[in-house]
Enzyme design. Structure first.
Site, mmCIF file in Angstrom:
data_model
loop_
_atom_site.group_PDB
_atom_site.id
_atom_site.type_symbol
_atom_site.label_atom_id
_atom_site.label_comp_id
_atom_site.label_asym_id
_atom_site.label_seq_id
_atom_site.Cartn_x
_atom_site.Cartn_y
_atom_site.Cartn_z
ATOM 1 N N HIS A 4 1.973 -25.625 52.603
ATOM 2 C CA HIS A 4 3.090 -25.747 51.658
ATOM 3 C C HIS A 4 4.168 -24.708 51.952
ATOM 4 C CE1 HIS A 4 4.670 -25.419 47.304
ATOM 5 N NE2 HIS A 4 5.090 -26.580 47.791
ATOM 6 N N HIS A 7 13.960 -23.477 49.076
ATOM 7 C CA HIS A 7 13.380 -24.257 47.982
ATOM 8 C C HIS A 7 14.340 -24.365 46.802
ATOM 9 C CE1 HIS A 7 11.107 -24.988 44.288
ATOM 10 N NE2 HIS A 7 10.379 -25.782 45.059
#
Ligand code: G3P
Ligand code: MG
Length: 243
Positions: free
Chosen positions: A13, A55
């Site tokens: 991730h 992100h």
């Protein structure tokens, strides 16, 4: 181009976010050193339309910059440090472009789940820019990338620009009508938050023939339960715990 049927059981991730700063080249090298074969990462657009890895919409949490990533051109973004917030070991890490990332993945022979994470107002533009980069630069000797997004407009845009790559629909909770968006956007895989998933829903998705991916799974026992339910792949900050 290899078929993306080679989806791995474990995807790192944001690289390997438990071990190294998320969405950085150091993070991808770390994931490779842990034995991970695929990584997930998040892509925004710079002010001048270059796909870059980050992100949040804002630079504040993971860099020494301030404000929205879409307010800055690539040249300015490349001057920010994206590693120091994580630890002193990573001082000097920069915000990578998607192109730099593709080149590194080629040298590491790693596959990718590319998440389109548009800043507000950039939904279609980000999808098109990511689609163009992947179409033109993704190496033919790697498994084809899997492109995912929470944002339907980004999925529609990338389908138009890079129809040769499969798409995944990202959901937090899987609603009863989950199949409608899958069909409307012609998505091949469904990606959801494991915290909101139950066994019946997992089995329903698998019976319908869709590969099912869960984020963010950092506990080995939980991953085993999800695999028992039929989940194909877990996306983890600590992929080494799952391997
Ligand atoms: O793609 C899986 C996961 O990354 C989605 O959530 O917020 O971590 O990008 P987020
Ligand atoms: Mg993500």
């Amino acid at each position: 181009m290899k078929a993306p049927s080679s989806l791995p059981r474990v995807i790192g991730h944001r690289g390997a976010a438990g071990h190294a700063p998320e969405n950085t080249l150091a993070g991808f090298r770390t994931a490779a050193s842990l034995g991970v074969k695929w990584v997930e990462f998040d892509v925004h657009l710079s002010l001048d339309g270059v796909p870059v890895l980050l992100h949040d919409d804002s630079l504040d949490r993971t860099t020494d910059g301030k404000g929205g990533v879409s307010n800055y051109s690539l040249g300015t973004l490349q001057g920010y440090d994206a590693g120091q917030w994580f630890s002193e070991t990573y001082v000097g890490e920069t915000i990578p472009t998607l192109s730099e990332t593709i080149r590194l993945l080629a040298s590491l022979q790693m596959g990718a789940n590319v998440e389109i994470k548009p800043s507000p107002g950039q939904e279609a533009a980000t999808g098109h820019a990511v689609g163009r980069a992947l179409r033109e630069e993704w190496p033919g000797d790697l498994p084809a990338p899997l492109i995912s997004s929470f944002t339907p407009a980004s999925l529609a845009a990338v389908r138009e620009t890079a129809p040769m790559f499969q798409r995944g629909l990202l959901l937090s909770r899987v609603a009863r009508d989950w199949g409608d968006d899958m069909r409307a956007l012609d998505c091949r895989t469904l990606h959801c938050n494991h915290r909101h998933l139950d066994k019946t829903t997992a089995q329903e998705i698998r019976r319908a023939g869709y590969p099912l991916l869960c984020y963010t799974v950092n506990d080995r026992a939980r991953a085993d339960t999800l695999f028992e339910w039929g989940v194909d792949t877990v996306i983890s900050d600590h992929p080494d715990r799952m391997l």
